[in-house]
Design a protein around this motif. Sequence first.
Motif, PDB file in Angstrom:
ATOM      1  N   CYS A   1     -12.977  22.691 -31.992  1.00 14.78           N
ATOM      2  CA  CYS A   1     -14.170  22.714 -31.170  1.00 14.78           C
ATOM      3  C   CYS A   1     -13.745  22.838 -29.712  1.00 14.78           C
ATOM      4  O   CYS A   1     -13.008  21.997 -29.206  1.00 14.78           O
ATOM      5  CB  CYS A   1     -14.981  21.440 -31.378  1.00 14.78           C
TER       6      CYS A   1
ATOM      7  N   GLU B   1     -15.675  22.609 -27.287  1.00 12.63           N
ATOM      8  CA  GLU B   1     -16.521  21.746 -26.485  1.00 12.63           C
ATOM      9  C   GLU B   1     -15.841  20.397 -26.244  1.00 12.63           C
ATOM     10  O   GLU B   1     -15.738  19.938 -25.124  1.00 12.63           O
ATOM     11  CB  GLU B   1     -17.867  21.546 -27.190  1.00 12.63           C
ATOM     12  N   CYS B   2     -15.345  19.790 -27.316  1.00 13.13           N
ATOM     13  CA  CYS B   2     -14.726  18.465 -27.182  1.00 13.13           C
ATOM     14  C   CYS B   2     -13.235  18.493 -27.472  1.00 13.13           C
ATOM     15  O   CYS B   2     -12.538  17.520 -27.190  1.00 13.13           O
ATOM     16  CB  CYS B   2     -15.423  17.461 -28.093  1.00 13.13           C
TER      17      CYS B   2
ATOM     18  N   CYS C   1     -16.417  17.311 -35.655  1.00 10.79           N
ATOM     19  CA  CYS C   1     -15.825  16.937 -34.380  1.00 10.79           C
ATOM     20  C   CYS C   1     -16.698  15.878 -33.719  1.00 10.79           C
ATOM     21  O   CYS C   1     -17.817  15.613 -34.139  1.00 10.79           O
ATOM     22  CB  CYS C   1     -15.679  18.157 -33.488  1.00 10.79           C
ATOM     23  N   ARG C   2     -16.172  15.300 -32.672  1.00 13.08           N
ATOM     24  CA  ARG C   2     -16.849  14.141 -32.094  1.00 13.08           C
ATOM     25  C   ARG C   2     -18.163  14.507 -31.412  1.00 13.08           C
ATOM     26  O   ARG C   2     -19.069  13.683 -31.322  1.00 13.08           O
ATOM     27  CB  ARG C   2     -15.911  13.419 -31.139  1.00 13.08           C
ATOM     28  N   CYS C   3     -18.300  15.739 -30.930  1.00 13.96           N
ATOM     29  CA  CYS C   3     -19.538  16.102 -30.244  1.00 13.96           C
ATOM     30  C   CYS C   3     -20.558  16.702 -31.210  1.00 13.96           C
ATOM     31  O   CYS C   3     -21.700  16.935 -30.834  1.00 13.96           O
ATOM     32  CB  CYS C   3     -19.255  17.063 -29.095  1.00 13.96           C
ATOM     33  N   GLY C   4     -20.142  16.961 -32.449  1.00 17.53           N
ATOM     34  CA  GLY C   4     -21.085  17.448 -33.445  1.00 17.53           C
ATOM     35  C   GLY C   4     -21.267  18.953 -33.471  1.00 17.53           C
ATOM     36  O   GLY C   4     -22.083  19.465 -34.236  1.00 17.53           O
ATOM     37  N   ASN C   5     -20.505  19.682 -32.670  1.00 18.26           N
ATOM     38  CA  ASN C   5     -20.638  21.141 -32.649  1.00 18.26           C
ATOM     39  C   ASN C   5     -20.092  21.769 -33.923  1.00 18.26           C
ATOM     40  O   ASN C   5     -20.612  22.773 -34.405  1.00 18.26           O
ATOM     41  CB  ASN C   5     -19.902  21.702 -31.421  1.00 18.26           C
TER      42      ASN C   5
HETATM   43 ZN   LIG Z   1     -16.942  19.091 -30.625  1.00 13.47          ZN
END
Ligand SMILES: [Zn+2]
Length: 94
Positions: A36, A38-39, A53-57
């Motif tokens: 990801c 993003e994170c 992933c931790r941000c959910g993407n």
């Molecule tokens: Zn993420």
Amino acid sequence: MVDIHLEAIEHTHQLVGTNYASTGDIPKDHDIFYRCDECGDFVPSVPKRNLGCRCGNVFVDKDYWRLHIGDMSKMSVLRKNSTPRRTQSGGQRI
Ligand SMILES: [Zn+2]
């Protein structure tokens, strides 16, 4: 909750692709990981359990073998280098 050593993955994985049009185009294998962007988390494409992933993407639904991507432009596919490369002339080992 992804307890993977990111530094080790960075060194042993190569970029397969990014900016996929649909999740159906994204490869899945035991040596394929999703990153990801993003994170920065890594998610195995065939995890032992549902994992995201931790941000959910990026989320892999193991029960249904489905991949969920929030923003396709923010995930990359990486392949693990399973064997050291031998690019000497002539032989090609299998
Ligand atoms: Zn993420």
